[in-house]
Design a protein around this motif. Structure first.
Motif, mmCIF file in Angstrom:
data_model
loop_
_atom_site.group_PDB
_atom_site.id
_atom_site.type_symbol
_atom_site.label_atom_id
_atom_site.label_comp_id
_atom_site.label_asym_id
_atom_site.label_seq_id
_atom_site.Cartn_x
_atom_site.Cartn_y
_atom_site.Cartn_z
ATOM 1 N N THR A 62 -5.512 1.465 -39.460
ATOM 2 C CA THR A 62 -5.086 0.352 -40.328
ATOM 3 C C THR A 62 -6.023 -0.849 -40.260
ATOM 4 N N LEU A 63 -7.045 -0.788 -39.394
ATOM 5 C CA LEU A 63 -7.958 -1.930 -39.290
ATOM 6 C C LEU A 63 -8.682 -2.157 -40.613
ATOM 7 N N ASN A 64 -8.658 -3.384 -41.085
ATOM 8 C CA ASN A 64 -9.401 -3.754 -42.287
ATOM 9 C C ASN A 64 -9.643 -5.254 -42.249
ATOM 10 N N PHE A 65 -10.906 -5.625 -42.243
ATOM 11 C CA PHE A 65 -11.255 -7.035 -42.104
ATOM 12 C C PHE A 65 -11.675 -7.679 -43.416
ATOM 13 N N GLY A 66 -11.227 -7.087 -44.529
ATOM 14 C CA GLY A 66 -11.376 -7.729 -45.833
ATOM 15 C C GLY A 66 -12.793 -7.894 -46.320
ATOM 16 N N ASN A 67 -13.648 -6.898 -46.043
ATOM 17 C CA ASN A 67 -15.051 -6.929 -46.488
ATOM 18 C C ASN A 67 -15.795 -8.162 -45.996
ATOM 19 N N GLU A 68 -15.448 -8.602 -44.818
ATOM 20 C CA GLU A 68 -16.101 -9.764 -44.227
ATOM 21 C C GLU A 68 -17.539 -9.446 -43.850
ATOM 22 N N LYS A 69 -18.444 -10.408 -44.103
ATOM 23 C CA LYS A 69 -19.840 -10.225 -43.713
ATOM 24 C C LYS A 69 -19.935 -10.202 -42.199
ATOM 25 N N PHE A 70 -20.683 -9.238 -41.677
ATOM 26 C CA PHE A 70 -20.837 -9.089 -40.238
ATOM 27 C C PHE A 70 -22.327 -9.102 -39.935
ATOM 28 N N LEU A 71 -22.789 -10.163 -39.275
ATOM 29 C CA LEU A 71 -24.222 -10.377 -39.070
ATOM 30 C C LEU A 71 -24.643 -9.942 -37.665
ATOM 31 N N VAL A 103 -20.115 4.412 -42.942
ATOM 32 C CA VAL A 103 -18.771 4.777 -42.514
ATOM 33 C C VAL A 103 -18.132 3.638 -41.725
ATOM 34 N N THR A 104 -18.919 2.936 -40.927
ATOM 35 C CA THR A 104 -18.386 1.767 -40.210
ATOM 36 C C THR A 104 -17.876 0.728 -41.195
ATOM 37 N N VAL A 110 -15.940 -4.114 -43.457
ATOM 38 C CA VAL A 110 -16.930 -5.137 -43.133
ATOM 39 C C VAL A 110 -18.191 -4.865 -43.939
ATOM 40 N N ASP A 111 -19.014 -5.889 -44.067
ATOM 41 C CA ASP A 111 -20.289 -5.774 -44.768
ATOM 42 C C ASP A 111 -21.392 -6.047 -43.746
ATOM 43 N N LEU A 112 -22.002 -4.980 -43.229
ATOM 44 C CA LEU A 112 -22.995 -5.129 -42.170
ATOM 45 C C LEU A 112 -24.295 -5.704 -42.725
ATOM 46 N N GLU A 113 -24.809 -6.719 -42.024
ATOM 47 C CA GLU A 113 -26.120 -7.279 -42.337
ATOM 48 C C GLU A 113 -26.920 -7.374 -41.043
ATOM 49 N N PHE A 114 -28.199 -6.980 -41.102
ATOM 50 C CA PHE A 114 -29.068 -7.011 -39.931
ATOM 51 C C PHE A 114 -30.132 -8.090 -40.127
ATOM 52 N N TYR A 115 -30.197 -8.986 -39.164
ATOM 53 C CA TYR A 115 -31.180 -10.079 -39.224
ATOM 54 C C TYR A 115 -32.189 -9.894 -38.091
ATOM 55 N N GLY A 116 -33.421 -9.552 -38.459
ATOM 56 C CA GLY A 116 -34.423 -9.242 -37.460
ATOM 57 C C GLY A 116 -35.195 -10.452 -36.987
#
Length: 498
Positions: A62-71, A103-104, A110-116
């Motif tokens: 049931t986990l759902n974080f509402g398409n929150e950006k995840f940096l 899949v994550t 969540v919306d995964l973003e990678f900042y290098g």
């Protein structure tokens, strides 16, 4: 990250192979002996597994974080792809990484973003400064930190990482978190960073021995090395003896040169493998749980190991590069019988060559030693949750999910398909990869090496390296000079992590 078709088709092609390998759990790098619990057949009936027999995580559906950006802030020069890849990549491992991320995102909303940020060995100080400045100013900029291994320990000392064991959703009893690492990195019952299947570079950075089957035949040496490994007979003496069959001045240049032929070659940056493969440690825990400098670190055994290696490296049979890296094409040009290298060397230099090669773990000190021990180079990633994370529960859930999905997606692609099939020259080498991986070990002094700066900079590994580079046989006096500094530093680390 929305293009699924090419990846879906490629994964369908992998299913038969993965199913054939499903009686092995490819994730547990915790024990030097093959772990019985790694077989999917032994998974308790109450535990859930996927269609290929790989364990599922216990994250609530049931986990759902509402398409929150995840940096996720990450080091930008990882040796092999680990974080984000091109959407349309059809390569095996990048595809698996994409699928892990997708899949994550789907499972957790969540919306995964990678900042290098540049953060390899040359840029570690600037990475630590940039990330710690962000965290200590409490701006809630990053949700996760994925750092070059040396950096995470220093960030912990600065108070920048949360205790992962205090967070919900993370389950360090699961196979995607190697027990040897989580146990070794836990201080005062607190764990400030973790790794495992989530880091593809952990597998690529395993230090192993590569040997030339062509040169074995050329010098009439029996090709029974895998059998020696399985019988517990692959030791330093065997390496020295076999390597003594090979030496030759081919280019006419006086002394050792790149044009010559040797029984063994490596560089000082990989020589740590001999220390740990001999069953030695820099830090240990007593039976009462006290963390201390290991008795074996300053022992006569370490002194003897250094003396034996120095004698070997001085012979015409070995070429020990005192610069950072040896000639990358040396082995592939047929100039060395044995070479100590990270696993990624096979992909980069041997996969397309005509060289017939095999792989072995680093040799044991002697036959009395029970198990083979594999050292991992520093070029893997440790993951942490920043102390100022906007929502630590979300960070913990994403970390668990990415690791869990990596265990079922990226590790099978990398280990079972790439290493054991695509990059193995024969079935024996494929099985050797299991032995090498099962022997992965970690050492607290090595993890926190940046903090151990006494007379020798980064003493917990450089003391040993420098003894080989300088051909010094005065280990006992060297250790005596450093001992109090090592002990005081370790006490400071333990106190800082309380």
């Amino acid at each position: 990250m929305k293009k699924f078709i090419a990846l879906f088709l490629s994964l369908l092609m992998l299913i038969p192979v993965l199913a054939a390998c499903s009686d092995k759990d490819p994730s547990d790098t915790s024990d030097t002996d093959p772990p019985a619990e790694s077989s999917a057949d032994t998974v308790a009936e109450t535990q859930r597994v996927d269609e290929n027999g790989y364990l599922l995580d216990d994250l609530p559906e049931t986990l759902n974080f509402g398409n929150e950006k995840f940096l996720i802030v990450c080091w930008d020069e990882q040796m092999k792809t680990e974080f984000d890849t091109e959407d349309n990549s059809v390569e095996l491992i990048p595809n698996a990484i994409n699928r892990r991320n997708q899949v994550t995102e789907q499972r957790l909303g969540v919306d995964l973003e990678f900042y290098g940020i540049k953060g390899n060995n040359s840029n570690r100080n600037s990475f630590i400064e940039a990330v710690s400045n962000s965290i200590t100013t409490n701006v809630h900029e990053y949700d996760m930190v994925a750092a070059y291994s040396m950096c995470s320990a220093s960030l912990s000392i600065k108070g920048c990482n949360l205790d992962l064991r205090s967070l919900d959703y993370l389950d360090f009893d699961k196979p995607w978190w190697p027990q040897r690492l989580t146990d070794e990195a836990t201080v005062n019952d607190k764990l400030y960073f973790a790794s495992g299947d989530i880091s593809t570079n952990l597998l690529w950075s395993m230090l192993l021995m590569i040997y030339s089957k062509d040169m074995l035949a050329q010098y009439n040496i029996p090709d029974d090395l895998a059998k020696k490994v399985n019988n517990g007979e692959w030791t330093l003496d065997v390496l020295f003896d076999l390597a003594s069959n090979v030496s030759g001045d081919i280019d006419g240049v006086e002394g050792k040169s790149d044009g010559d032929r040797f029984g063994f070659t490596t560089s000082n940056v990989y020589s740590d493998a001999f220390f740990f493969a001999s069953g030695l440690r820099t830090v240990e825990r007593t039976e009462t749980g006290v963390t201390q400098i290991a008795e074996s670190f300053g022992s006569e055994k370490t002194h003897t190991l250094i003396s034996r290696l120095n004698t070997f490296f001085d012979s015409d049979n070995a070429n020990f590069y005192t610069s950072n890296y040896s000639n990358a094409t040396y082995f592939s040009e047929g100039k060395s019988l044995f070479e100590l290298r990270p696993t990624y060397y096979i992909r980069d230099y041997l996969a397309g060559s005509s060289v017939k090669y095999g792989v072995l773990p680093a040799p044991k000190y002697d036959t009395d030693q029970e198990s083979y021990v594999t050292t991992v180079g520093f070029t893997y990633t440790l993951y942490s949750v920043p102390a100022d994370a906007a929502d630590a529960d979300i960070s913990a859930a994403v970390l668990e999910c990415m690791a869990s999905e990596a265990y079922r997606k990226t590790t099978p692609a990398l280990f079972e398909i790439a290493l054991k099939v695509r990059y193995s020259s024969d079935p024996e080498s494929a099985l050797m990869f299991d032995t090498i991986r099962n022997g992965i070990s970690f050492d607290l002094g090595r993890i926190f090496c940046l903090e151990f700066t006494g007379k020798t900079k980064y003493a917990t590994y450089n003391m040993f390296r420098y003894a080989l580079v300088d051909r010094s046989n005065s280990w006992m006096s060297t250790y005596a000079e450093e001992k109090s500094i090592l002990e005081n530093t370790l006490n400071s680390i333990v106190s800082a992590l309380e």
